[in-house]
Design a protein around this motif. Structure first.
Motif, PDB file in Angstrom:
ATOM      1  N   ASN A   1      17.490  50.288   8.670  1.00  0.00           N
ATOM      2  CA  ASN A   1      18.190  49.737   9.821  1.00  0.00           C
ATOM      3  C   ASN A   1      19.361  48.874   9.407  1.00  0.00           C
ATOM      4  O   ASN A   1      19.391  48.325   8.295  1.00  0.00           O
ATOM      5  CB  ASN A   1      17.231  48.901  10.670  1.00  0.00           C
ATOM      6  N   LYS A   2      20.315  48.759  10.311  1.00  0.00           N
ATOM      7  CA  LYS A   2      21.470  47.888  10.077  1.00  0.00           C
ATOM      8  C   LYS A   2      21.020  46.467   9.776  1.00  0.00           C
ATOM      9  O   LYS A   2      20.133  45.946  10.444  1.00  0.00           O
ATOM     10  CB  LYS A   2      22.373  47.880  11.308  1.00  0.00           C
TER      11      LYS A   2
ATOM     12  N   GLU B   1      19.363  57.508   7.428  1.00  0.00           N
ATOM     13  CA  GLU B   1      18.076  58.204   7.581  1.00  0.00           C
ATOM     14  C   GLU B   1      18.093  59.470   6.732  1.00  0.00           C
ATOM     15  O   GLU B   1      19.137  60.107   6.579  1.00  0.00           O
ATOM     16  CB  GLU B   1      17.891  58.677   9.027  1.00  0.00           C
TER      17      GLU B   1
ATOM     18  N   GLU C   1      18.440  49.653  14.778  1.00  0.00           N
ATOM     19  CA  GLU C   1      19.263  50.881  14.797  1.00  0.00           C
ATOM     20  C   GLU C   1      19.477  51.375  13.371  1.00  0.00           C
ATOM     21  O   GLU C   1      19.986  50.635  12.543  1.00  0.00           O
ATOM     22  CB  GLU C   1      20.617  50.543  15.435  1.00  0.00           C
ATOM     23  N   PRO C   2      19.106  52.642  13.071  1.00  0.00           N
ATOM     24  CA  PRO C   2      19.233  53.104  11.686  1.00  0.00           C
ATOM     25  C   PRO C   2      20.689  53.319  11.265  1.00  0.00           C
ATOM     26  O   PRO C   2      21.467  53.905  12.013  1.00  0.00           O
ATOM     27  CB  PRO C   2      18.478  54.438  11.662  1.00  0.00           C
ATOM     28  N   ILE C   3      21.012  52.840  10.084  1.00  0.00           N
ATOM     29  CA  ILE C   3      22.326  53.109   9.505  1.00  0.00           C
ATOM     30  C   ILE C   3      22.221  54.316   8.578  1.00  0.00           C
ATOM     31  O   ILE C   3      23.160  55.076   8.406  1.00  0.00           O
ATOM     32  CB  ILE C   3      22.861  51.859   8.768  1.00  0.00           C
TER      33      ILE C   3
ATOM     34  N   SER D   1      14.147  55.617   6.559  1.00  0.00           N
ATOM     35  CA  SER D   1      15.057  55.106   7.572  1.00  0.00           C
ATOM     36  C   SER D   1      15.358  53.647   7.235  1.00  0.00           C
ATOM     37  O   SER D   1      14.447  52.878   6.932  1.00  0.00           O
ATOM     38  CB  SER D   1      14.397  55.221   8.941  1.00  0.00           C
TER      39      SER D   1
ATOM     40  N   ASN E   1      24.614  56.442  10.355  1.00  0.00           N
ATOM     41  CA  ASN E   1      24.864  56.011  11.738  1.00  0.00           C
ATOM     42  C   ASN E   1      24.512  57.105  12.744  1.00  0.00           C
ATOM     43  O   ASN E   1      25.241  57.329  13.708  1.00  0.00           O
ATOM     44  CB  ASN E   1      26.329  55.589  11.912  1.00  0.00           C
ATOM     45  N   GLY E   2      23.416  57.788  12.485  1.00  0.00           N
ATOM     46  CA  GLY E   2      22.938  58.800  13.421  1.00  0.00           C
ATOM     47  C   GLY E   2      23.650  60.144  13.325  1.00  0.00           C
ATOM     48  O   GLY E   2      23.298  61.084  14.037  1.00  0.00           O
TER      49      GLY E   2
END
Ligand code: ADP
Ligand code: ADP
Length: 230
Positions: free
Chosen positions: A28-29, A5, A1-3, A26, A64-65
């Motif tokens: 990720n966490k 981007e 899951e991207p933190i 990107s 976080n998106g």
């Protein structure tokens, strides 16, 4: 899951310097990521976008998106999630004592004094700088100053910590100390993004690398991918 981007992040300074060109990245966490590139490649400019210090000329940054916004309230929220340690401790350490310096971030978050004190104590302990509370930061060695800068960010308890050249100018012992701290933070769940010139260090530390040249990402991947792909 991207933190974190970016989508086509482009940045031009007022004098016309195109410092970033269509950066897509990107993170990720939980990852340990490094950005490498020569002086002037755009690393500092890139990092200044990740806590909202700079605003893209075009393109977007997502945390976080969620697309980054630049009003005061949104920026305060972002700085709770994303902490940046600048390369030059002089840009970061300005309070008369170590205690006050590390307290500055959590105070700004509006935490009560009790909680601030607790966080300062815990953070200084984590970086091995307990006992230095009353010292003026400018009387410390480079490595100690770096560790105090990191403590100031730890005290804000960010999800993502970004460090510009974490080991620049440190002696081998200082390098070891800082890397140990970073690995410890990562084990506790913090995502880390660093810039570095030091290939050896990066190979050991990062699990993902971006190579930046002249404002563009020219290579990315796992450490093995990037360093065997010539
Ligand atoms: P780094 O150590 O990240 O490579 P630099 O030495 O490139 O940093 O830059 C140091 C400082 O000078 C930064 O604050 C940067 O914004 C500023 N700076 C760098 N290049 C220029 C320039 N061409 N014009 C104005 N300021 C610059
Ligand atoms: P790095 O951190 O990789 O050394 P920077 O992000 O500092 O690279 O610089 C990227 C480019 O932007 C360089 O060409 C630099 O000279 C330029 N630059 C940096 N800061 C400024 C500034 N304040 N004004 C104009 N140009 C700048």
């Amino acid at each position: 899951e991207p933190i974190l981007e970016t989508q086509d992040l482009t940045f031009t300074y007022p004098d016309g310097t195109r410092a970033l060109k269509n950066i897509n990245m990107s993170i990720n966490k939980g990852e340990k990521v490094a950005v490498m590139g020569a002086n002037g490649a755009g690393k500092s400019t890139l990092f200044s976008h990740f806590n909202g210090l700079s605003q893209p000329t075009s393109g977007i940054v997502k945390i976080n998106g969620e697309e980054m916004k630049y009003d005061k309230k949104s920026l305060l929220k972002i700085r709770q999630k994303v902490g940046v340690v600048f390369q030059n401790p002089d840009d970061q350490l300005f309070a008369p004592t170590v205690q006050e310096d590390v307290a500055f971030g959590p105070m700004n978050l509006g935490l009560d004094l009790n909680e601030v004190d607790k966080r300062v104590e815990k953070s200084l302990k984590m970086v091995g700088m307990e006992g230095f509370e009353e010292k003026p930061p400018h009387h410390l060695s480079g490595g100690q100053q770096k560790r105090v800068s990191i403590a100031g960010i730890i005290a804000m308890d960010p999800e993502l910590m970004i460090i510009d050249e974490p080991t620049a100018g440190l002696d081998p012992q200082g390098v070891d100390q800082v890397l140990t701290i970073l690995n410890h933070l990562n084990e506790k769940g913090m995502t880390l993004l660093v810039s570095s010139h030091n290939v050896e260090l990066i190979t050991e530390f990062a699990n993902k690398i971006f190579i930046v040249h002249d404002g563009e990402i020219i290579n990315e991947g796992s450490t093995n991918d990037v360093f065997s792909n010539h």
